[in-house]
Design an enzyme around this catalytic site. Structure first.
Site, PDB file in Angstrom:
ATOM      1  N   GLY A 157       1.220  -1.078  -0.088  1.00 14.68           N
ATOM      2  CA  GLY A 157      -0.228   0.131  -0.367  1.00 14.68           C
ATOM      3  C   GLY A 157       1.029   1.082  -0.035  1.00 14.68           C
ATOM      4  O   GLY A 157       1.925   1.098   0.655  1.00 14.68           O
ATOM      5  N   SER A 158       0.791   2.180  -0.573  1.00 17.62           N
ATOM      6  CA  SER A 158       0.873   3.482  -0.677  1.00 17.62           C
ATOM      7  C   SER A 158       0.109   4.143  -1.611  1.00 17.62           C
ATOM      8  O   SER A 158      -0.883   5.135  -1.869  1.00 17.62           O
ATOM      9  CB  SER A 158       2.535   3.302  -1.021  1.00 17.62           C
ATOM     10  OG  SER A 158       2.713   4.615  -1.374  1.00 17.62           O
ATOM     11  N   ARG A 159       0.917   5.729  -3.054  1.00 10.59           N
ATOM     12  CA  ARG A 159       0.277   6.233  -3.634  1.00 10.59           C
ATOM     13  C   ARG A 159       0.853   6.698  -4.981  1.00 10.59           C
ATOM     14  O   ARG A 159       2.300   6.444  -4.266  1.00 10.59           O
ATOM     15  CB  ARG A 159       0.390   7.436  -3.003  1.00 10.59           C
ATOM     16  CG  ARG A 159      -0.614   8.349  -2.848  1.00 10.59           C
ATOM     17  CD  ARG A 159      -0.571   9.850  -2.367  1.00 10.59           C
ATOM     18  NE  ARG A 159       0.670  11.128  -2.460  1.00 10.59           N
ATOM     19  CZ  ARG A 159       0.279  11.757  -1.910  1.00 10.59           C
ATOM     20  NH1 ARG A 159       0.404  12.017  -1.139  1.00 10.59           N
ATOM     21  NH2 ARG A 159       1.190  12.865  -2.873  1.00 10.59           N
TER      22      ARG A 159
END
Length: 232
Positions: free
Chosen positions: A189-191
C-alpha cells in the site's frame, strides 16, 4: 477449452514478484506445523493473504493517445496544482497532479498512464509517513519516472508509505512503454502521483475509485471515434 485455459480463466494471475514471498510463507508454515498444528493454519492464512496481495488481474486498457489512464488501483486522494519533484526536471511551476492512494487490499501493480519513452528513472530515499498526507510527496521515499508521451512529458511518482517500505520499478531509461503496461509495484500500500501537462483535462474527482490500466484520469479534449482497447 484446455485445462490450462480453464485454470487461467478461473484464478487471478499472480505476479512473479510475489513467488519468493509466497514460497517463503508456505515453507515457514510447514516448519511451524511441525511444532504445533495451529501454527500451520495461521501460516497458511498468511500465505493466502500473500497470494491475494500479489494478484495481477488482466485489465482492458483504452488504446488512445489522447487519454491518461490511472497507474494504480485505489482512491483518488488529490486533484489540484502542485510543484513536481525536482528530479523530474519539469520546472518549478505548479502542474496538475492527480494522486491515487493504494491501501493494503488494493492490487499493487503499477501501470503506465500513457504510451511513451522513459526519459529518466530516479530513486530518492526519504521518510515513511502516511502516504495520504500531502507532504509525503516531498518527504517520503519515492521513485520518479519521466515519460515522453505524444502530448508531452508526464511525471509518474511511486511513493512509499507508512506500511509500504519497498518500491519496485523494473522499467529503465529509454524503455518504450505501452499505455497500461506494467512498470512496477509498491508493496503493502502507498500512493502514485501523476503530473500532467497544462492542456490535459482531469476526468476524476477526489474520493473516486480508480482502476489501474482502465480508469481515465484525464484527456486532451480531442474528438474520438470508437474506442480501441488492449487486454493485458
Amino acid at each position: 477449452m484446455s485445462l490450462t485455459d480453464t485454470i487461467r480463466n478461473t484464478f487471478v494471475p499472480i505476479h512473479r514478484e510475489g513467488y519468493p514471498f509466497i514460497a517463503g510463507f508456505f515453507v515457514v508454515s510447514l516448519m511451524l506445523g511441525w511444532l504445533w498444528d495451529p501454527l500451520f493454519w495461521i501460516g497458511m492464512v498468511l500465505t493466502v493473504w500473500c497470494i491475494y496481495f500479489y494478484r495481477d488481474p488482466e485489465r482492458v486498457t483504452p488504446m488512445d493517445d489522447d487519454l491518461v489512464i490511472s497507474p494504480a488501483d485505489g482512491k483518488v486522494s488529490f486533484v489540484g496544482l502542485a510543484v513536481p519533484p525536482a528530479e523530474l526536471d519539469l520546472g518549478y511551476e505548479p502542474m496538475t497532479r492527480v494522486s491515487v492512494f493504494m491501501n493494503v487490499f488494493s492490487v499493487h501493480i503499477n501501470r503506465s498512464p500513457v504510451r511513451g519513452k522513459i526519459d529518466k528513472v530516479v530513486h530518492r530515499p526519504g521518510k515513511f509517513l502516511n502516504a495520504e498526507l500531502d507532504k509525503a510527496s516531498t518527504e517520503n521515499e519515492r521513485n520518479s519516472v519521466l515519460i515522453e508521451s505524444p502530448h508531452g512529458k508526464i511525471g509518474v511518482v511511486q511513493i512509499a508509505g507508512l506500511v509500504a517500505r519497498r518500491i519496485v520499478c523494473w522499467s529503465n531509461q529509454d524503455d518504450e512503454l505501452s499505455v497500461g503496461e506494467r512498470f512496477g509495484l509498491i508493496r503493502f500500500g502507498s500512493r502514485v502521483d501523476v503530473y500532467l501537462p497544462s492542456d490535459a483535462t482531469v476526468r476524476v474527482a477526489v474520493g473516486q475509485t480508480a482502476i489501474a490500466g482502465e480508469t481515465v484520469l484525464a484527456d486532451y479534449g480531442t474528438e474520438r471515434g470508437e474506442p480501441v482497447v488492449r487486454i493485458a
